[in-house]
Design a protein around this motif. Structure first.
Motif, mmCIF file in Angstrom:
data_model
loop_
_atom_site.group_PDB
_atom_site.id
_atom_site.type_symbol
_atom_site.label_atom_id
_atom_site.label_comp_id
_atom_site.label_asym_id
_atom_site.label_seq_id
_atom_site.Cartn_x
_atom_site.Cartn_y
_atom_site.Cartn_z
ATOM 1 N N PHE A 40 -75.254 -16.024 58.497
ATOM 2 C CA PHE A 40 -76.385 -15.833 57.586
ATOM 3 C C PHE A 40 -76.888 -14.381 57.646
ATOM 4 C CE2 PHE A 40 -81.040 -15.908 56.877
ATOM 5 C CZ PHE A 40 -81.041 -16.347 55.565
ATOM 6 N N LEU A 113 -72.193 -20.819 50.802
ATOM 7 C CA LEU A 113 -72.877 -19.946 49.841
ATOM 8 C C LEU A 113 -73.035 -18.538 50.406
ATOM 9 C CD1 LEU A 113 -75.759 -22.081 48.305
ATOM 10 C CD2 LEU A 113 -73.447 -21.726 47.453
ATOM 11 N N GLY A 114 -72.804 -17.568 49.534
ATOM 12 C CA GLY A 114 -73.007 -16.188 49.946
ATOM 13 C C GLY A 114 -74.481 -15.842 49.999
ATOM 14 N N SER A 115 -75.267 -16.450 49.105
ATOM 15 C CA SER A 115 -76.706 -16.206 49.068
ATOM 16 C C SER A 115 -77.457 -17.520 49.223
ATOM 17 C CB SER A 115 -77.088 -15.537 47.746
ATOM 18 O OG SER A 115 -76.347 -14.352 47.588
ATOM 19 N N ARG A 118 -80.855 -18.496 47.819
ATOM 20 C CA ARG A 118 -81.067 -18.754 46.390
ATOM 21 C C ARG A 118 -80.590 -20.145 46.004
ATOM 22 N NH1 ARG A 118 -78.355 -13.326 44.115
ATOM 23 N NH2 ARG A 118 -79.858 -11.813 44.900
ATOM 24 N N ILE B 101 -75.596 -17.279 43.359
ATOM 25 C CA ILE B 101 -75.821 -17.888 44.678
ATOM 26 C C ILE B 101 -74.629 -17.664 45.603
ATOM 27 C CG2 ILE B 101 -77.442 -19.617 43.845
ATOM 28 C CD1 ILE B 101 -75.133 -21.645 43.884
ATOM 29 N N PHE B 117 -66.160 -10.354 45.640
ATOM 30 C CA PHE B 117 -67.312 -10.866 46.360
ATOM 31 C C PHE B 117 -67.760 -9.851 47.409
ATOM 32 C CE2 PHE B 117 -69.141 -13.627 49.749
ATOM 33 C CZ PHE B 117 -70.177 -14.170 49.004
#
Lengths: 430, 230
Positions: A40, A113-115, A118, B101, B117
């Motif tokens: 994270f 998830l990369g973010s 969100r 996301i 990415f």
């Protein structure tokens, strides 16, 4: 019923084994949390993922655990609807797997998830075009309905715990919602369980279908397949039955439930598992033969990577674990014992995890346009989180079996099975 | 309303990668370092794809610069769960970094593997930071990015034309890759304007589109290499 009744004792009394197991599982989960926190803070670069292998074992785990969750539906709902009497002692153990696997599975998408901060964009800006949103919708419905489906048949047993004076009493009094075993209450409960048993079957089928559609709706080679829906549903039920057999064997041993979980149950589930093994082989064969015969180059690249290339060891291990090892064990009545079915089930679950992996990764590592060859090796972060998922599922299950009776007491009574009233019964177990 | 498209003449392309470098400069694409690049984490909005046409040693190597195809039927837009990627009225496929996301569904769905990415937080050396373009936003970690057809240049050209009180004309918009290309292999313009250079070149017998049979409707048109000995 007394607190030392074999079906209530696990709830009322906790031994050292329980605390050691819980502590061990918590340690694994803490390690996984540390791994996730590292990811994270630093980014998904901490995984082994790359371009073109954008998805790896998180997505594998997601599909695998959602597959496991189909245990509950099949065992409990289908057997209930068809009135299979032998189901009575195993329904709850199966339903609990559904609920907990459904909590562990989808969280893997969150890990992916990369973010992750969100993630609520899925709610605020959800696009119905996207199969991922279909997943969110179907899995939410499935989770809620399977929670309800787990809770409804629990009510009379919670009342039983309340009557036996198991602590914390307020907790069981609250959850028993005034169950007094009146005729009216019984009629109503049975009606609701009957309704849920039927309603949950299409929901369960929809869940694994849309999970497969995440892949099948793209046009990637060997993902874009019309049989993916049913193929995934079959695989899900397959691994689900295997999971319930393993869980039952552990429960039987740890809580000394020999009297209720009999060889007959393992035998019957073993036969079901065998049928699913055959179905799985049929779907796999149909899928690969169609690809091979068509011979479309972009598909063949994936095909060869699986059967003879980079992924061949995993692919053939999958075939061995999913069919070659379990099938003879399950097909020959002599081997269809508790030990036999458990060995077959462990094999099936390893094989089905490999199946999910060999569906997700090879298609991505063989893109249509030639780009430099890059391999995917999961990192320590991914393995740790995976271990944490297994530990989490186990811990939820252990805690559940310590809070509620894992065998449905009132349903046993309903089926005319003598549940006895005290510990002296256990003597006649074997 | 324009429908932006690109033509790349492979006969003129020497595979020098000037377009790749220019694109990096123009669009603030971060360096990831050799180690990460070897792991497949490099970002190239414009990438040079090379393919040996046969297995033997002196086989012809084909070079193909590959930007985003800005498909008429973009599969990435279809699958995005949050609407972070979209097709606008001029056919451009855009990416909303603040909405993304990072699920990477679009990257797996794109048949051209044209999406990238941000595995880590992008970083620049202090001396590089001075030269970051103010026209293109920087991306945080954990979002997807890709070629934008230099949409900021399109906007600039349109503003300029408006200031000069005229319509946008063919040749007003030149993306960074096209501006740099030493052999002038890259053309850019309105495919709906029958008189634009790109729409004329698109009618060439040498014209083809990548993976056209997939029905994606790519708006990057390649011109096949000719046989010089003919």
């Amino acid at each position: 019923m007394r607190q030392d009744h074999p079906l209530i004792k696990p709830v009322a009394v906790s031994g050292r084994g329980f605390y050691i197991a819980t502590l061990a599982l918590l340690i694994v989960m803490s390690w996984a949390f540390f791994a996730w926190f590292t990811q994270f803070m630093n980014g998904l670069g901490e995984t082994g993922l790359n371009r073109p292998v954008y998805w790896g074992i998180y997505i594998t785990n997601f599909v695998f655990f959602v597959g496991i969750s189909h245990a509950g539906t099949l065992i409990s709902a289908i057997l209930r609807v068809t009135g299979a009497e032998w189901r009575r002692p195993i329904t709850r153990a199966a339903e609990a797997i559904t609920v907990f696997a459904l909590m562990v599975g989808p969280i893997n998408v969150f890990f992916d998830l990369g973010s992750p901060h969100r993630v609520l964009n899925i709610v605020f800006h959800g696009q119905l075009n996207s199969p991922l949103i279909w997943d969110v919708i179907c899995i939410s419905i499935y989770l809620m309905s399977s929670l309800l489906y787990l809770y409804l048949p629990l009510i009379p047993d919670i009342a039983e715990l309340r009557n036996a004076g198991v602590k914390p009493l307020w907790f069981y009094r609250l959850l028993a919602i005034g169950w007094q075993e009146t005729e009216k209450q019984k009629r109503l409960l049975k009606k609701m369980i009957g309704f849920m048993a039927i309603a949950i079957i299409p929901v369960a089928v929809s869940v694994h279908t849309v999970v497969s559609w995440v892949f099948a709706m793209t046009i990637q080679p060997m993902w874009h397949s019309t049989i993916f829906g049913p193929y995934f549903v079959v695989g899900a039920i397959f691994s689900g039955i295997a999971a319930i057999i393993i869980a039952m064997a552990i429960l039987r041993k740890v809580y000394k439930l020999d009297r209720y979980l009999k060889p007959l149950h393992f035998k019957n589930l073993g036969i079901l598992l065998m049928v699913m093994a055959c179905l799985w082989l049929y779907f796999t064969f149909a899928e690969y033969l169609t690809t091979f015969y068509g011979g479309e180059p972009s598909h063949m690249a994936v095909f060869y990577a699986k059967i003879a290339g980079e992924f061949a060891p995993m692919f053939w291990a999958m075939v061995a674990f999913c069919f070659i090892i379990p099938f003879p064990i399950l097909a020959i009545p002599k081997f269809r014992t508790i030990t036999g079915t458990v060995i077959a089930s462990i094999s099936v679950n390893i094989g089905m995890w490999l199946e999910r992996y060999t569906i997700v990764v090879p298609s991505l590592s063989n893109p249509r346009l030639p780009i430099s060859e890059i391999n995917y090796t999961p990192s320590w972060v991914e393995w740790s989180i995976t271990a944490g998922c297994f530990a989490g599922l186990t811990l939820f299950y252990v805690l559940f079996s310590k809070i509620f009776p894992i065998i449905s007491i009132w349903e046993l009574k309903e089926g005319g099975i003598d549940v006895g009233s005290g510990p002296e019964i256990t003597g006649a177990a074997s | 309303m324009a429908r932006w498209g690109m033509v790349i003449d492979l006969d003129r392309c020497t595979g020098c990668q000037a377009c790749v470098v220019a694109c990096r400069q123009e669009n603030n694409i971060p360096e990831v370092g050799p180690e990460q690049a070897a792991m497949g984490r490099g970002i190239y909005w414009m990438q040079l794809i090379e393919e040996k046409e046969a297995a033997h040693e002196d086989a012809h190597i084909a070079y193909l610069p590959r930007p985003c195809m800005h498909c008429d039927n973009p599969l990435c837009v279809k699958v995005c769960p949050v609407g972070a990627t979209y097709k606008n009225s001029e056919g451009l496929v855009g990416q909303v970094y603040a909405r993304c996301i990072g699920c990477r569904y679009c990257t797996t769905a794109c048949p051209y593997t044209a999406r990238y990415f941000n595995w880590y937080k992008p970083e620049w050396k202090p001396e590089e930071k001075k030269y970051l373009s103010p026209d293109v936003s920087l991306r945080p970690k954990g979002v997807v990015e890709k070629c934008s057809f230099c949409v900021h240049r399109i906007r600039k050209a349109r503003r300029k034309a408006k200031d000069e009180n005229r319509e946008l004309v063919d040749g007003d918009v030149v993306p960074a890759c096209g501006e740099t290309c030493p052999s002038k292999a890259i053309f850019f313009g309105d495919l709906d304007d029958p008189n634009s250079e790109v729409s004329k070149l698109a009618k060439s017998r040498r014209a083809f589109r990548l993976e056209d049979h997939l029905g994606t409707g790519p708006k990057v048109i390649y011109l096949r290499e000719g046989e010089w000995s003919e």
